[in-house]
Design a protein around this motif. Structure first.
Motif, mmCIF file in Angstrom:
data_model
loop_
_atom_site.group_PDB
_atom_site.id
_atom_site.type_symbol
_atom_site.label_atom_id
_atom_site.label_comp_id
_atom_site.label_asym_id
_atom_site.label_seq_id
_atom_site.Cartn_x
_atom_site.Cartn_y
_atom_site.Cartn_z
ATOM 1 N N LYS A 1 0.804 -1.230 0.000
ATOM 2 C CA LYS A 1 0.000 0.000 0.000
ATOM 3 C C LYS A 1 0.833 1.274 0.000
ATOM 4 O O LYS A 1 0.455 2.260 -0.627
ATOM 5 C CB LYS A 1 -0.895 -0.035 1.242
ATOM 6 C CG LYS A 1 -2.042 0.916 1.158
ATOM 7 C CD LYS A 1 -3.064 0.640 2.248
ATOM 8 C CE LYS A 1 -3.998 1.820 2.390
ATOM 9 N NZ LYS A 1 -4.963 1.646 3.448
ATOM 10 N N ALA B 1 4.001 6.975 3.965
ATOM 11 C CA ALA B 1 2.862 7.908 3.951
ATOM 12 C C ALA B 1 3.166 9.202 4.698
ATOM 13 O O ALA B 1 2.243 9.916 5.090
ATOM 14 C CB ALA B 1 1.613 7.229 4.519
ATOM 15 N N ALA C 1 5.853 11.756 7.414
ATOM 16 C CA ALA C 1 6.355 11.715 8.778
ATOM 17 C C ALA C 1 5.201 11.271 9.667
ATOM 18 O O ALA C 1 4.026 11.387 9.287
ATOM 19 C CB ALA C 1 6.852 13.091 9.185
ATOM 20 N N ILE D 1 2.437 11.393 11.957
ATOM 21 C CA ILE D 1 1.584 12.502 12.415
ATOM 22 C C ILE D 1 1.277 12.360 13.904
ATOM 23 O O ILE D 1 1.232 13.361 14.636
ATOM 24 C CB ILE D 1 0.281 12.560 11.577
ATOM 25 C CG1 ILE D 1 0.620 12.818 10.096
ATOM 26 C CG2 ILE D 1 -0.651 13.660 12.099
ATOM 27 C CD1 ILE D 1 -0.537 12.619 9.129
ATOM 28 N N GLY E 1 6.647 13.461 3.886
ATOM 29 C CA GLY E 1 8.014 12.975 4.069
ATOM 30 C C GLY E 1 8.349 11.792 3.180
ATOM 31 O O GLY E 1 9.526 11.554 2.881
HETATM 32 C C1 HXC Z 1 1.047 8.283 11.225
HETATM 33 C C2 HXC Z 1 -0.202 7.195 9.646
HETATM 34 C C3 HXC Z 1 0.250 8.076 8.646
HETATM 35 C C4 HXC Z 1 1.180 9.101 9.018
HETATM 36 C C5 HXC Z 1 -1.102 6.676 7.745
HETATM 37 N N1 HXC Z 1 -1.038 6.351 9.037
HETATM 38 N N2 HXC Z 1 -0.336 7.723 7.471
HETATM 39 N N3 HXC Z 1 0.199 7.312 10.915
HETATM 40 N N4 HXC Z 1 1.526 9.152 10.322
HETATM 41 N N5 HXC Z 1 1.700 9.941 8.144
HETATM 42 C C6 HXC Z 1 -1.752 5.276 9.727
HETATM 43 C C7 HXC Z 1 -3.222 5.604 9.915
HETATM 44 O O1 HXC Z 1 -3.406 6.433 11.036
HETATM 45 C C8 HXC Z 1 -3.792 4.232 10.126
HETATM 46 O O2 HXC Z 1 -3.509 3.804 11.431
HETATM 47 C C9 HXC Z 1 -2.950 3.365 9.184
HETATM 48 O O3 HXC Z 1 -1.749 4.108 8.942
HETATM 49 C C10 HXC Z 1 -3.632 3.107 7.850
HETATM 50 O O4 HXC Z 1 -3.983 4.355 7.296
HETATM 51 P P1 HXC Z 1 -5.485 4.747 6.867
HETATM 52 O O5 HXC Z 1 -5.600 6.238 6.936
HETATM 53 O O6 HXC Z 1 -6.491 3.934 7.618
HETATM 54 O O7 HXC Z 1 -5.500 4.244 5.358
HETATM 55 P P2 HXC Z 1 -6.330 4.842 4.149
HETATM 56 O O8 HXC Z 1 -7.724 5.191 4.580
HETATM 57 O O9 HXC Z 1 -6.173 3.870 3.037
HETATM 58 O O10 HXC Z 1 -5.618 6.219 3.755
HETATM 59 C C11 HXC Z 1 -4.275 6.194 3.301
HETATM 60 C C12 HXC Z 1 -3.730 7.622 3.321
HETATM 61 C C13 HXC Z 1 -3.933 8.242 4.727
HETATM 62 C C14 HXC Z 1 -4.436 8.477 2.256
HETATM 63 C C15 HXC Z 1 -2.228 7.541 2.946
HETATM 64 O O11 HXC Z 1 -3.395 7.325 5.679
HETATM 65 C C16 HXC Z 1 -3.270 9.548 4.920
HETATM 66 O O12 HXC Z 1 -3.766 10.589 4.432
HETATM 67 N N6 HXC Z 1 -2.153 9.559 5.650
HETATM 68 C C17 HXC Z 1 -1.455 10.798 5.997
HETATM 69 C C18 HXC Z 1 -0.737 11.352 4.775
HETATM 70 C C19 HXC Z 1 -0.060 12.671 5.118
HETATM 71 O O13 HXC Z 1 -0.710 13.669 5.440
HETATM 72 N N7 HXC Z 1 1.262 12.665 5.064
HETATM 73 C C20 HXC Z 1 2.072 13.863 5.361
HETATM 74 C C21 HXC Z 1 2.431 13.850 6.833
HETATM 75 S S1 HXC Z 1 3.252 15.304 7.286
HETATM 76 P P3 HXC Z 1 -4.630 3.066 12.331
HETATM 77 O O14 HXC Z 1 -3.940 2.895 13.641
HETATM 78 O O15 HXC Z 1 -5.825 3.938 12.340
HETATM 79 O O16 HXC Z 1 -4.840 1.773 11.585
HETATM 80 C C22 HXC Z 1 4.836 15.066 6.783
HETATM 81 C C23 HXC Z 1 5.804 16.170 7.126
HETATM 82 C C24 HXC Z 1 7.228 15.825 6.787
HETATM 83 O O17 HXC Z 1 5.166 14.098 6.190
HETATM 84 C C25 HXC Z 1 8.212 16.827 7.369
HETATM 85 C C26 HXC Z 1 8.293 16.793 8.845
HETATM 86 C C27 HXC Z 1 9.344 17.764 9.401
#
Ligand code: HXC
Length: 261
Positions: free
Chosen positions: A61, A65, A67, A69, A112
């Motif tokens: 998958k 995804a 950093a 959160i 990230g």
């Molecule tokens: C922590 C995460 C995560 C993340 C997914 N998960 N992305 N946990 N940090 N970035 C976890 C979910 O909470 C969930 O945990 C499990 O992974 C499965 O994800 P789902 O959301 O249930 O899956 P789905 O509905 O298929 O959606 C997939 C997705 C979504 C579209 C990728 O997970 C999503 O939008 N993730 C966040 C993407 C994002 O915003 N990334 C940027 C982060 S900020 P549970 O425990 O509920 O099963 C960043 C900043 C970098 O990266 C720089 C920092 C200095």
């Protein structure tokens, strides 16, 4: 093969394969994972038996995804800055690793994760992969180099659109805008990444490393500085056995056998 809590590392011949391995959190990068990656990169950097590195994500998958959160949620401003700085330093280590690094993007490469892929030299994506910098939906800008590497890769206008809208694009669109080099099926992804690695490994290793160093140096410098650097590394390569072998093989109309010396 070695396994840290959040990473798997395999050495397959001269190819080092790093798998980010937190599939339950879609391989999100928490501080522990970044520290493990940092240490592993130091080992690989000093290991001349590794000629090319591939970075991928565990499961079907996600590549990464983003950093983590849940970890960032309660950060203070200082903690956020330090987390950003550390991630930037780890990703710069990838960018400056002597060996070429290929990202095999097997799924979501968001935030990230997209930044990790962009710190690699070459990106190959499964046709199911998705890319984006959705940070503005979380109230932050990208912090692991996205505001810097994305415009360098795809140009300012396209980068600004992705950064401002947080839009997520598919692999075909990522290929169209030059964010990825190649798109394959999910089944063929690792085969394709290995084939690219093999092709690079058949070339003169020091010359390949000098290409990487010169491109990086040039992208950080005014043109005369980059050109001066190129002239230096070009000259240095005439002190290698592989330059003698490469040119002798050409003259003798045979295939070169490089030794990396
Ligand atoms: C922590 C995460 C995560 C993340 C997914 N998960 N992305 N946990 N940090 N970035 C976890 C979910 O909470 C969930 O945990 C499990 O992974 C499965 O994800 P789902 O959301 O249930 O899956 P789905 O509905 O298929 O959606 C997939 C997705 C979504 C579209 C990728 O997970 C999503 O939008 N993730 C966040 C993407 C994002 O915003 N990334 C940027 C982060 S900020 P549970 O425990 O509920 O099963 C960043 C900043 C970098 O990266 C720089 C920092 C200095």
């Amino acid at each position: 093969m070695s396994e840290a809590a959040n990473l798997i590392y395999q050495q397959d011949g001269a190819i080092g394969i790093i798998t980010i391995n937190r599939p339950k959190a879609l391989n999100a990068l928490n501080q522990a994972t970044l520290h493990e990656l940092d240490q592993l990169l130091d080992q690989i950097s000093g290991n001349t038996a590794v000629k090319v590195v591939i970075i991928t994500g565990s499961g079907e998958k996600a590549f990464v995804a983003g950093a983590d959160i849940t970890e960032m949620q309660s950060f203070s401003a200082i903690e956020g800055r330090e987390f950003g700085r550390f991630g930037q330093a780890v990703f710069s280590k990838i960018e400056n690793l002597p060996q070429p690094v290929i990202a095999a993007v097997n799924g979501f490469a968001l935030g990230g994760g997209c930044e990790l892929a962009m710190a690699c030299d070459i990106r190959i994506a499964a046709n199911t992969a998705k890319f984006g910098q959705p940070e503005v939906s979380l109230g932050i800008p990208p912090g692991f180099g996205g505001t810097q590497r994305l415009p360098r890769l795809v140009g300012k206008g396209r980068a600004q659109e992705l950064l401002f809208t947080g839009d997520i694009i598919d692999a075909a669109e990522a290929y169209r805008i030059g964010l990825v080099n190649k798109v394959t099926t999910g089944e063929e992804l690792m085969t394709s990444a290995r084939a690219m690695a093999e092709k690079i490994m058949a070339r003169a290793p020091i010359a390949v490393q000098m290409c990487k160093a010169a491109v990086n140096k040039g992208l950080d410098s005014p043109l005369p500085v980059g050109l001066a650097y190129e002239a230096e590394v070009f000259g240095l390569c005439f002190a290698t056995a592989d330059q003698k072998e490469g040119m002798t093989a050409f003259v003798e109309k045979r295939k070169a056998g490089f030794t990396g010396k």
